[in-house]
Design an enzyme around this catalytic site. Structure first.
Site, PDB file in Angstrom:
ATOM      1  N   THR A  38       0.878  -1.174   0.000  1.00  0.00           N
ATOM      2  CA  THR A  38       0.000   0.000   0.000  1.00  0.00           C
ATOM      3  C   THR A  38       0.915   1.222   0.000  1.00  0.00           C
ATOM      4  O   THR A  38       2.127   1.101  -0.058  1.00  0.00           O
ATOM      5  CB  THR A  38      -0.931   0.019   1.227  1.00  0.00           C
ATOM      6  OG1 THR A  38      -0.147   0.233   2.396  1.00  0.00           O
ATOM      7  CG2 THR A  38      -1.727  -1.273   1.351  1.00  0.00           C
ATOM      8  N   ARG A  40       1.968   5.381  -1.213  1.00  0.00           N
ATOM      9  CA  ARG A  40       2.411   6.102  -2.413  1.00  0.00           C
ATOM     10  C   ARG A  40       1.297   6.394  -3.413  1.00  0.00           C
ATOM     11  O   ARG A  40       1.451   7.258  -4.250  1.00  0.00           O
ATOM     12  CB  ARG A  40       3.577   5.406  -3.105  1.00  0.00           C
ATOM     13  CG  ARG A  40       4.889   5.747  -2.404  1.00  0.00           C
ATOM     14  CD  ARG A  40       6.075   5.589  -3.310  1.00  0.00           C
ATOM     15  NE  ARG A  40       6.153   4.232  -3.820  1.00  0.00           N
ATOM     16  CZ  ARG A  40       6.850   3.888  -4.891  1.00  0.00           C
ATOM     17  NH1 ARG A  40       7.498   4.781  -5.564  1.00  0.00           N
ATOM     18  NH2 ARG A  40       6.888   2.645  -5.272  1.00  0.00           N
ATOM     19  N   ASP A  67       0.970  -4.885   3.846  1.00  0.00           N
ATOM     20  CA  ASP A  67       2.132  -4.079   4.236  1.00  0.00           C
ATOM     21  C   ASP A  67       1.785  -2.595   4.166  1.00  0.00           C
ATOM     22  O   ASP A  67       1.343  -2.100   3.131  1.00  0.00           O
ATOM     23  CB  ASP A  67       3.299  -4.376   3.266  1.00  0.00           C
ATOM     24  CG  ASP A  67       4.544  -3.577   3.607  1.00  0.00           C
ATOM     25  OD1 ASP A  67       5.330  -4.045   4.452  1.00  0.00           O
ATOM     26  OD2 ASP A  67       4.730  -2.469   3.051  1.00  0.00           O
ATOM     27  N   TYR A  72       3.092   6.298   5.050  1.00  0.00           N
ATOM     28  CA  TYR A  72       2.191   6.197   3.897  1.00  0.00           C
ATOM     29  C   TYR A  72       0.899   6.990   4.115  1.00  0.00           C
ATOM     30  O   TYR A  72       0.218   7.319   3.148  1.00  0.00           O
ATOM     31  CB  TYR A  72       1.813   4.740   3.592  1.00  0.00           C
ATOM     32  CG  TYR A  72       2.948   3.816   3.220  1.00  0.00           C
ATOM     33  CD1 TYR A  72       4.192   4.312   2.837  1.00  0.00           C
ATOM     34  CD2 TYR A  72       2.765   2.437   3.231  1.00  0.00           C
ATOM     35  CE1 TYR A  72       5.222   3.449   2.499  1.00  0.00           C
ATOM     36  CE2 TYR A  72       3.792   1.568   2.887  1.00  0.00           C
ATOM     37  CZ  TYR A  72       5.015   2.081   2.536  1.00  0.00           C
ATOM     38  OH  TYR A  72       6.028   1.215   2.200  1.00  0.00           O
ATOM     39  N   HIS A 134      11.811   1.741   9.429  1.00  0.00           N
ATOM     40  CA  HIS A 134      11.644   1.980   7.993  1.00  0.00           C
ATOM     41  C   HIS A 134      12.978   2.276   7.283  1.00  0.00           C
ATOM     42  O   HIS A 134      13.192   1.847   6.155  1.00  0.00           O
ATOM     43  CB  HIS A 134      10.664   3.148   7.787  1.00  0.00           C
ATOM     44  CG  HIS A 134       9.934   3.113   6.477  1.00  0.00           C
ATOM     45  ND1 HIS A 134       8.639   3.547   6.347  1.00  0.00           N
ATOM     46  CD2 HIS A 134      10.312   2.707   5.250  1.00  0.00           C
ATOM     47  CE1 HIS A 134       8.266   3.397   5.086  1.00  0.00           C
ATOM     48  NE2 HIS A 134       9.259   2.898   4.399  1.00  0.00           N
ATOM     49  N   ALA A 281      -5.568  -9.833  -7.839  1.00  0.00           N
ATOM     50  CA  ALA A 281      -5.739 -11.293  -7.863  1.00  0.00           C
ATOM     51  C   ALA A 281      -4.603 -11.960  -8.643  1.00  0.00           C
ATOM     52  O   ALA A 281      -4.048 -12.973  -8.209  1.00  0.00           O
ATOM     53  CB  ALA A 281      -7.099 -11.652  -8.466  1.00  0.00           C
TER      54      ALA A 281
END
Ligand SMILES: *[C@@H]1O[C@H](CO)[C@@H](O)[C@H](O)[C@H]1NC(C)=O
Length: 322
Positions: A38, A40, A67, A72, A134, A281
């Site tokens: 996830t 950005r 994640d 973010y 991070h 998917a």
């Protein structure tokens, strides 16, 4: 008419069981080997809604690992997507593996646990499964360099684990020297190092070094420049690269799936990012084929030690890892 029917049948949520096998970490916890990335895409407010849906779709498609990171700005939406999936009865919290990360301005030992509590509040969770430092770089709130040793930060991470706020602890963007120093000087070994790995940044020395130490490697930006649609200067391989297309045709997969499978075969945990239901998917539909050793080596030949994510603005900061 037929396509309409097909579309609705497929649309009637084919909810899948856990798709990616788990890998045992050095602390005994088990990590699902594909994570939804996830962040950005979350710069604008409205786009955060896409994250909520993406998380739900991912869980429906068989992902069990999500994640995120404090920086973010999407932890709330990630938490909402998780809550949606739990509420729909697709998974329980315990079946999920949630990773988040400590930002660079919270490296002082005493700031680590409070920062994690803030993340948990935003995620609406009691614990995360994995908490990562991070970057090895510390910054002050005005973004100027701060001189905090990451060993001090790590003591805060160990405390967070002791408190049960996270099941596992690890790092991100640490280089080999920093990994060695951390392993030598701390009580709890990092379970994970999350770094950029893709065909143009294969990272063989760092990856095997970590893996030999029992540290699992998560791969961010797993597609490299494959998806750099607008950047004509981007190096190969691109999505239509003949070498990858040949492999894709052989296995009946997309070139993106070939690249993800390449990372899986190297024992990595790729973190593909998408908010498109179909591609979400596809990005975990990787476990019904296997590349040959030769094909893996061929993909590694694209390496140019070139980063998608570079941080030149920190070049002169202490502990700059690249
Ligand atoms: C890792 O980063 C440190 C701090 O910037 C640097 O001194 C060291 O040379 C780097 N090591 C490697 C293997 O890149």
């Amino acid at each position: 008419m037929l396509s309409l029917v097909l579309c609705c049948v497929l649309g009637l949520n084919t909810i899948l069981a856990e798709k990616a096998p788990r890998m045992e970490l050095n602390d005994g916890n088990k990590i699902p080997t594909v994570a939804l990335g996830t962040g950005r895409m979350t710069a604008g407010g409205t786009q955060n809604d896409e994250v909520r849906d993406a998380v739900l779709w991912a869980i429906e498609a068989g992902y069990r690992h999500i994640d995120t990171a404090a920086i973010y700005g999407d932890e709330e939406e990630v938490g909402q997507g998780i809550a949606d999936a739990v509420q729909k009865g697709i998974v329980t919290r315990e079946e999920l593996f949630v990773t988040t990360k400590l930002w660079n301005d919270k490296h002082a030992r005493d700031l680590v646990v409070p920062a994690l509590r803030e993340s948990l509040k935003r995620l609406n969770l009691d614990y995360v499964d994995l908490y990562l430092v991070h970057f090895p770089i510390a910054v002050k709130s005005d973004r100027s360099p701060d001189n905090i040793d990451y060993l001090e930060t790590w003591a805060g991470m160990e405390e967070a684990k002791e408190l049960g706020l996270t099941k596992s602890i690890g790092v991100s963007n640490f280089n080999q020297t920093q990994i060695d120093r951390l392993v030598a000087k701390s009580k709890v070994k990092p379970a994970v190092n999350q770094v950029e790995v893709n065909p143009t940044l294969t990272q063989e020395p760092l990856v095997s070094h970590c893996q030999n130490l029992g540290i699992a490697v998560m791969a961010y930006s797993p597609f490299g420049f494959l998806v750099a649609r607008k950047d004509r200067e981007a190096p190969p391989p691109r999505a239509d690269d003949p070498v990858l297309v040949r492999m894709a045709q052989k296995y009946g997969k997309t070139t993106a799936q070939i690249v993800l499978r390449y990372l899986i075969e190297r024992g990595l945990i790729p973190i593909p990012k998408s908010t498109n239901k179909e591609r979400i998917a596809q990005n975990i539909d990787l476990f019904d084929f296997k590349l040959t050793k030769e094909e893996i080596d061929t993909i590694s030949l694209f390496n140019k030690n070139l980063r998608v994510v570079s941080t030149p603005f920190w070049k002169n900061y202490p502990n700059y890892p690249f």
